[in-house]
Design an enzyme around this catalytic site. Structure first.
Site, PDB file in Angstrom:
ATOM      1  N   TYR A   1       0.798  -1.228   0.000  1.00 42.48           N
ATOM      2  CA  TYR A   1       0.000   0.000   0.000  1.00 42.48           C
ATOM      3  C   TYR A   1       0.828   1.274   0.000  1.00 42.48           C
ATOM      4  O   TYR A   1       0.507   2.215  -0.714  1.00 42.48           O
ATOM      5  CB  TYR A   1      -0.984   0.032   1.194  1.00 42.48           C
TER       6      TYR A   1
ATOM      7  N   LYS B   1      10.545 -15.448  -2.686  1.00 39.55           N
ATOM      8  CA  LYS B   1       9.315 -15.986  -3.269  1.00 39.55           C
ATOM      9  C   LYS B   1       8.888 -14.997  -4.342  1.00 39.55           C
ATOM     10  O   LYS B   1       8.465 -13.886  -4.046  1.00 39.55           O
ATOM     11  CB  LYS B   1       8.220 -16.142  -2.207  1.00 39.55           C
TER      12      LYS B   1
ATOM     13  N   ILE C   1       5.946 -22.035  -3.039  1.00 41.48           N
ATOM     14  CA  ILE C   1       5.162 -21.746  -1.829  1.00 41.48           C
ATOM     15  C   ILE C   1       3.724 -21.740  -2.312  1.00 41.48           C
ATOM     16  O   ILE C   1       3.260 -20.781  -2.923  1.00 41.48           O
ATOM     17  CB  ILE C   1       5.616 -20.442  -1.173  1.00 41.48           C
TER      18      ILE C   1
END
Length: 293
Positions: free
Chosen positions: A107, A161, A203
């Protein structure tokens, strides 16, 4: 290095939204029996956004205690406030987590230098293996490969990731880092190709529902056995797609409940999977050979 099928575990809840510890313990045993290689506690799929800090930390400790060293537990400790991320990461280390997964600050849209300094500060503050987590579709922030390469030189930062689904980034990040820096995907649909290109595992959300198949497919891909990997992955493609038919983890929690492993429970603002999506997810589960209760 942690490799293979790293399941971003759903957080079982009762219908009133309380964390269901008994179901969590059952779920952990299921994954260990099925060959899951590691578990992520309180990631996006574990509804980290709606757990308060006490619940977050208690859940990590509960998972660590239940797993009891049989497979690694990676704790989700990212935040859009560097101080908060440091605090969560310290508490995860105290709880006994094997590593931490830190999503990019969401954000507030930091620059690449801001991202570098954010992760550098956490790595300097807490001596635990740390995995960067890049998912621009949720965070409005893209951790670029060049920044990953800078961070790969920072002590305690051991992997990334990469959940953009951009397969070219596997080679790009590998060329910019050392062989012992782990590169995981967070995109189930492209996880087979990702690992064939040199990735170290996924993942995974799909692994919540078909853990053995995902484990077997990923290791076949990491060995370079395309034929076997494709054969295992083909029945999983419906899950890769339909487990995202509504916002994650809405469909996957419904699917795991259909397997009889958890109860019907999710926290607002997320809601239970709407009936018009049931057949799509159920059919994908059947196609993958998943037993329904």
């Amino acid at each position: 290095m942690i490799q293979g099928s790293i399941v971003a575990l759903v957080t079982p809840m009762t219908e009133n939204g309380a964390v269901d510890e008994l179901s969590l313990k059952k779920l952990i045993e299921f994954h260990i029996e099925q060959g899951t290689d590691a578990l992520v506690a309180v990631g996006t799929t574990g509804e980290s956004a709606t757990l308060d800090e006490d619940e977050h930390c208690a859940l990590i400790k509960l998972m660590v205690d239940c797993v009891a060293g049989r497979i690694p537990v990676i704790a989700g400790t990212g935040a859009n406030c560097t101080r908060e991320a440091i605090s969560l990461t310290k508490k995860a280390k105290l709880a006994g987590a094997d590593a931490c997964l830190l999503v990019t600050p969401y954000y507030n849209k930091p620059t690449q230098e801001g991202l570098f300094l954010h992760y550098q500060a956490i790595a300097a503050a807490v001596d635990i293996p740390q995995i960067l987590y890049n998912v621009p579709g949720r965070t409005a922030c893209d951790l670029l490969p060049e920044t990953v390469a800078r961070l790969a030189k920072v002590p305690n930062i051991v992997g990334v990731k990469e959940a953009t689904g951009i397969l070219e980034r596997v080679k790009l990040i590998r060329d910019l880092t050392s062989d012992d820096f782990a590169i995981y995907t967070g995109d189930d649909a492209s996880s087979m190709e990702f690992c064939l290109l040199g990735g170290n595992g996924s993942i995974t959300v799909t692994g919540n529902v078909a853990p053995k198949q995902v484990h077997d497919m990923l290791f076949a891909a990491m060995r370079g056995d395309r034929e076997l990997a494709e054969a295992i992955d083909a029945p999983l493609r419906g899950l890769h797609s339909n487990l995202f038919i509504q916002s994650n983890p809405i469909p996957v929690k419904w699917a795991v409940a259909e397997m009889g492993l958890i109860n019907k429970g999710i926290r607002l603002p997320l809601t239970w999977l709407t009936e018009d999506c049931h057949d799509a997810v159920r059919n994908a589960m059947r196609q993958a050979g998943v037993s329904l209760s």
